[in-house]
Enzyme design. Structure first.
Site: not given
Length: 311
Positions: A52, A56, A62, A64, A66, A84, A183-184, A239
């Site tokens: 994640r 994010h 992009g 980077d 940040s 976040n 999200h598995t 999965d």
């Protein structure tokens, strides 16, 4: 202007290479993998958290790094964005991987590349797919909480909104569905799915909603941060049960279930729910594409010594 952006974007992506550190830091990837593997073995949920972070990061300015910058006199951290704050985690794992790499190759490997490699290694650590990570990104010298709040997907997004957000970054609806398959694994906080389990009626399996209500009280803020697995069946294994859940109307988040709700992506969800090999292949392809979103290369940006602060 659009043509110029495309040319610049294509040129920057062309500078990324899986062999970028072969001469300057040949043990970088092995060092990162060791650090990530240890972190995931300590806590399996960390795999989802690290993937994640990369997602994010790439969706704002992009890929980077940040996202990793803390507040300072010149930085308003993206960690403060509501998508976040209180949910993005695993920063200390990235910091540790960076510290280990700095010991062997100081000032060579970027935090942005460590995020990208960590996402791949985290997937592999929970039996997920692997892919070849292109390298050579440099680190941003600025961050934008405002851009994070406007650009990052939200758990209430409609399908059209999600397709638009991903499309703005060169990612197709198929990429959207494949990447959502992350999200598995992982968990979500009660406040992100409360409305769905109490007010979503026809678009949620009633038994599933009842199960989820046990640890998510109707009245906010009671239980706001209580966790539930995004995949009820195999929450710690990468999965394809996530897609089988969607077909059964057992998606935890609204932004999950809209992928299979009578819209244009239903057929992709159906395909992945019965063809796990196709999903795994497409997931790797989509992760590579996401890693290509607007990287800083050449002399742009910097190579941070510490991921949370500018040099």
């Amino acid at each position: 202007m659009l043509l110029l952006f495309f040319i610049m974007s294509t040129a920057s992506q062309a500078q990324l290479s899986s062999t970028f550190y072969d001469q300057t830091c040949p043990n970088a990837l092995a060092t990162i993998k060791s650090s990530i593997s240890k972190a995931v073995s300590r806590e399996s949920r960390m795999a989802a958290s690290l993937m994640r972070l990369h997602f994010h990061d790439c969706f704002v300015q992009g890929c980077d790094a940040s996202l990793l910058l803390n507040d300072s006199a010149s930085i308003v951290s993206e960690k403060n964005a509501f998508q976040n704050r209180g949910s993005a985690r695993g920063f200390e794992v990235i910091d540790d991987a960076k510290a280990q790499v700095e010991k062997i190759c100081p000032g060579v490997v970027s935090c942005a590349d460590i995020l990208a490699v960590a996402a791949r290694d985290a997937s592999v650590a929970v039996s997920g797919p692997s892919w070849t990570v292109k390298l050579g990104r440099r680190d941003a010298t600025r961050a934008s909480q405002a851009q994070a709040e406007s650009d990052l997907p939200q758990f209430t997004d409609s399908l059209d909104r999600l397709i638009s957000r991903f499309g703005d970054r060169g990612l197709s609806p198929r990429d959207l569905v494949a990447l959502s398959g992350a999200h598995t694994i992982g968990q979500a906080q009660c406040f992100t799915f409360r409305d769905r389990i109490y007010n979503n009626g026809s678009d949620i399996d009633s038994n599933f909603a009842t199960t989820r209500r046990r640890r998510c009280p109707a009245a906010a803020p009671n239980g706001n941060t209580n966790l539930a697995p995004l995949d009820l069946v195999t929450p710690n294994s990468f999965d394809y049960n996530y897609f089988k859940n969607l077909v059964q109307k057992k998606g935890l988040l609204e932004s999950d279930q809209v992928l299979f709700s009578g819209g244009s992506t239903d057929s992709i969800v159906s395909e992945y729910s019965s063809k796990p090999a196709t999903f795994r292949s497409d997931f790797g392809i989509a992760m590579i594409k996401m890693g290509d979103v607007s990287p800083l290369t050449g002399s742009a940006g910097e190579i941070r010594r510490i991921c949370t602060a500018l040099n």
